[in-house]
Design an enzyme around this catalytic site. Structure first.
Site, PDB file in Angstrom:
ATOM      1  N   GLU A  85      -1.715  77.315 -11.276  1.00  0.00           N
ATOM      2  CA  GLU A  85      -2.147  78.114 -12.422  1.00  0.00           C
ATOM      3  C   GLU A  85      -2.593  79.485 -11.925  1.00  0.00           C
ATOM      4  O   GLU A  85      -3.232  80.236 -12.632  1.00  0.00           O
ATOM      5  CB  GLU A  85      -3.224  77.413 -13.240  1.00  0.00           C
ATOM      6  N   CYS A 117      -5.142  72.414 -14.283  1.00  0.00           N
ATOM      7  CA  CYS A 117      -5.323  71.600 -13.070  1.00  0.00           C
ATOM      8  C   CYS A 117      -4.493  70.321 -13.094  1.00  0.00           C
ATOM      9  O   CYS A 117      -4.325  69.661 -12.068  1.00  0.00           O
ATOM     10  CB  CYS A 117      -6.794  71.250 -12.894  1.00  0.00           C
ATOM     11  N   HIS A 242     -10.194  64.556 -10.593  1.00  0.00           N
ATOM     12  CA  HIS A 242     -10.126  66.016 -10.493  1.00  0.00           C
ATOM     13  C   HIS A 242     -11.556  66.510 -10.275  1.00  0.00           C
ATOM     14  O   HIS A 242     -12.485  66.076 -10.969  1.00  0.00           O
ATOM     15  CB  HIS A 242      -9.532  66.609 -11.773  1.00  0.00           C
TER      16      HIS A 242
END
Ligand code: CAA
Length: 367
Positions: A85, A117, A242
């Site tokens: 990103e 993400c 994450h």
């Protein structure tokens, strides 16, 4: 080449940039108590690029390491997928820089994936599904997730900055096999976004926390009904998530326990033994967006023995989430890719607050 229908990770390459900024140093210039960053957010050091490094150099370094650690031939690659990103181009995919560097061309599918993400997980899943589809013609996939996570100076997200890249060869499961069954969930949200042309993201911090937690509840409760989840979770030796900042994972995990009526003491002990332990590298790197979950997974693999399983929860703003489960094939504690990252962490240049402000000037004026 592939001999059965089980696919997974054949090789790994990890890369981080050359600078590390301890959070105590950032606290000095942001008039903040360092314990907020270290205990409140769970961050220790953020990885930062020097003037020669960016998302492309990080991706290439991780890719080169994955290839060296794999030992196969470039002709055996049939798919190159890059997730990021922090792309430096709106059209040319990051995968084209990989192709250029490796002098690859021919019957290869090459593209970039974007979903904040979550993109790294999508890239990995697509590589796996390509293998399962039979359309891989016995070739392997090269997958790389790379990001440079930066916020405007003094933004609440600044202490969570970081950078890094994780590359995989997806083919025979020499390191870990990936279960084709996964659990995914998404909805449209404006929790974190970066308008075209803007250097740094816009963040609705509070909403982003809620979206992460909500996505986690929705994914985990697909694995098993709420009242049975406790038993199912125990099947996984490690639970990787994450990691925008380590405390986020702790908060979300506690909420999951509450939502499923699991004894808070059990949840905390599960968190300490099976979740916290996977974030050793994340605490020293910071958020690396698409690569962040995969640093945690890589770290967990160094602690596992053959046949043990891990669960990987991916979240990307916007928002999308997915749980993958992996089975370890061989312990990786002394693998070359582990030594490479440990060496990078030891040998990087630790910078102070003044140096950070200096390099911020060049970040802020570039592009
Ligand atoms: N000592 C110890 N702890 C302290 C403290 C001190 N002196 N001062 C404050 N704290 C604690 C607070 O109590 C809080 O802990 P709890 O949440 O447990 O109460 C913690 O430190 C953080 O404090 P704040 O909530 O006040 O922090 P903030 O508002 O300044 O920043 C944030 C938090 C909004 C999440 C910010 O870091 C941010 O904008 N981050 C970017 C967005 C993000 O990472 N979102 C996560 C989900 S989205 C996602 O996952 C995608 C992605 O990668 C970006």
């Amino acid at each position: 080449m592939t001999t059965n229908n089980e696919f997974g990770i054949s090789a790994i390459g990890l890369a981080i940039p050359s600078y590390g900024l301890p959070l105590q140093e950032l606290a000095k210039i942001r008039n903040t108590d360092a314990t907020k960053f270290i205990d409140g957010l769970g961050c220790e050091v953020m990885a930062l690029c020097n003037s020669a490094e960016n998302v492309v150099t990080l991706a290439l370094k991780a890719v080169q390491r994955a290839l060296d650690n794999w030992g196969g031939k470039l002709e055996d690659i049939g798919l190159v997928v890059a997730a990021t990103e922090s792309s430096i181009d709106m059209s040319r995919p990051l995968s084209s820089w990989v192709m250029q560097e490796l002098n690859l061309k021919g019957n290869i599918r090459s593209y970039e994936v974007k979903h904040a993400c979550y993109g790294g997980t999508v890239a990995l899943r697509q590589a796996l599904e390509w293998k399962i589809s039979g359309n891989s013609k016995n070739k392997v996939a090269l997958v790389v997730a790379a990001d440079v996570a930066l916020y405007a100076q003094d933004h609440s997200g600044e202490p969570t900055q970081g950078a890094g890249a994780v590359a995989f060869i997806i083919g025979e499961p020499n390191i870990a096999s990936i279960n084709p069954i996964s659990y995914y969930w998404s909805e449209s949200q404006y929790d974190f976004w970066r308008p075209v042309g803007d250097k740094y993201p816009e963040v609705n911090g509070r909403l982003s926390l809620t979206c992460y937690i909500n996505a986690m509840l929705n994914c985990f409760t697909q694995i098993a009904p709420k009242h049975e989840l406790q038993n199912y979770l125990q099947e996984y030796n490690y639970i990787c998530c994450h990691v925008p900042f380590p405390k986020m994972v702790h908060k979300a995990f506690a909420k999951l326990g509450q939502f499923c009526n699991i004894d808070p003491l059990f949840v905390e002990s599960l968190y300490l033994q099976r979740v916290y332990a996977t974030m050793d590298w994340n605490r020293k790197i910071g958020n690396s967006y698409t690569a962040s979950l995969w640093f945690a997974v890589a770290n967990a693999l160094t602690k596992m023995q053959g046949q043990q399983q891990l669960l990987a929860f991916s979240y990307g703003s916007g928002c999308g989430a997915e749980i993958l489960t992996l089975k370890c094939v061989a312990n990786q504690q002394v693998a070359t890719w582990v030594r490479q990252l440990e060496q990078d962490l030891t040998q990087r240049t630790i910078i102070d607050a003044a140096h950070y402000l200096e390099i911020r000037k060049s970040y802020d004026s570039s592009l």
